[in-house]
Design an enzyme around this catalytic site. Sequence first.
Site, PDB file in Angstrom:
ATOM      1  N   ASN A  44      -7.573 -40.477 -14.327  1.00  0.00           N
ATOM      2  CA  ASN A  44      -8.247 -39.474 -13.497  1.00  0.00           C
ATOM      3  C   ASN A  44      -7.207 -38.473 -13.001  1.00  0.00           C
ATOM      4  O   ASN A  44      -6.022 -38.811 -12.879  1.00  0.00           O
ATOM      5  CB  ASN A  44      -8.899 -40.155 -12.291  1.00  0.00           C
ATOM      6  CG  ASN A  44      -9.657 -39.175 -11.407  1.00  0.00           C
ATOM      7  OD1 ASN A  44     -10.361 -38.288 -11.915  1.00  0.00           O
ATOM      8  ND2 ASN A  44      -9.517 -39.302 -10.100  1.00  0.00           N
ATOM      9  N   HIS A  51      -6.521 -35.958  -9.700  1.00  0.00           N
ATOM     10  CA  HIS A  51      -6.996 -35.744  -8.330  1.00  0.00           C
ATOM     11  C   HIS A  51      -6.094 -34.729  -7.647  1.00  0.00           C
ATOM     12  O   HIS A  51      -4.869 -34.864  -7.682  1.00  0.00           O
ATOM     13  CB  HIS A  51      -6.997 -37.066  -7.562  1.00  0.00           C
ATOM     14  CG  HIS A  51      -7.513 -36.917  -6.167  1.00  0.00           C
ATOM     15  ND1 HIS A  51      -8.853 -36.805  -5.888  1.00  0.00           N
ATOM     16  CD2 HIS A  51      -6.873 -36.814  -4.986  1.00  0.00           C
ATOM     17  CE1 HIS A  51      -9.013 -36.643  -4.585  1.00  0.00           C
ATOM     18  NE2 HIS A  51      -7.828 -36.651  -4.005  1.00  0.00           N
ATOM     19  N   SER A  61      -2.199 -35.387  -8.659  1.00  0.00           N
ATOM     20  CA  SER A  61      -1.806 -36.685  -9.219  1.00  0.00           C
ATOM     21  C   SER A  61      -2.691 -37.037 -10.404  1.00  0.00           C
ATOM     22  O   SER A  61      -3.904 -36.828 -10.358  1.00  0.00           O
ATOM     23  CB  SER A  61      -1.992 -37.795  -8.173  1.00  0.00           C
ATOM     24  OG  SER A  61      -1.371 -37.475  -6.954  1.00  0.00           O
ATOM     25  N   ASP A  77      -9.888 -43.174  -6.023  1.00  0.00           N
ATOM     26  CA  ASP A  77      -8.631 -42.410  -5.967  1.00  0.00           C
ATOM     27  C   ASP A  77      -7.440 -43.279  -5.565  1.00  0.00           C
ATOM     28  O   ASP A  77      -6.608 -42.876  -4.745  1.00  0.00           O
ATOM     29  CB  ASP A  77      -8.751 -41.226  -4.975  1.00  0.00           C
ATOM     30  CG  ASP A  77      -9.827 -40.243  -5.394  1.00  0.00           C
ATOM     31  OD1 ASP A  77     -10.085 -40.121  -6.604  1.00  0.00           O
ATOM     32  OD2 ASP A  77     -10.404 -39.605  -4.501  1.00  0.00           O
TER      33      ASP A  77
END
Length: 216
Positions: free
Chosen positions: A107, A109, A136, A145
Amino acid sequence: MTNIVVLISGSGTNLQALIDAHQKGDLPVNIAAVISNRPQAYGLERARLAGIETAVIDHTRFETREDFDQALQARIDACNPQLVVLAGFMRILTEGFTRHYLGRMLNIHPSLLPKYQGLHTHQRALDAGDEIHGVSVHFVTPQLDDGPNVIQAVVPILPDDDAATLAERVQAQEHIIYPMAVAWFAEGRLRMDNGACLLDNTPLPASGFVVDTRVN
Ligand code: GAR
């Protein structure tokens, strides 16, 4: 060739960065499909223009989060990906879904995690009076997250910044570091082991690999 599936919800500029890197020969992957939970996401158009298969799984058509995640998982797994890439995919994922892809889902973020999980990260960094901010890329784990960081890019916060100017500075870095992280995975250099990230068999620090734009 590493098969990847990219999940989006919106504009898809990170998807575009992956497509561009692939077209330049810098990203040794096959983008098997782009899947959106929103039918209107512009990223679907970007995928079509690049000749990539697209699918929409509209979350509003499902009664529960579990039902949606199961349908999404079935669609993803039909592509047999080695890696699932969340690129602005704005859904909270169920624990079962995240466990299914543990160690093979990334992911991006827009904050220096663990700071500012969740939404409105740029405004929160400004409100806190921070001097630096960033983005990140991390492996996805069941907590939102919260998975181990692969790479972060650090940007300065300038005196005249508002959330829009800061977001623009951060997003320019997103488009550099996400293709890097996906390439590392595709080249077999990056893996998650026991909750930590290893790059070339060496554990990365909690921040992940750091690109500090203030010094580079
Ligand atoms: C990106 O800025 C990404 O960091 C953020 O959504 C944006 C998507 O832009 N992701 C999150 O906030 C995830 N929690 P894009 O659709 O243009 O790639």
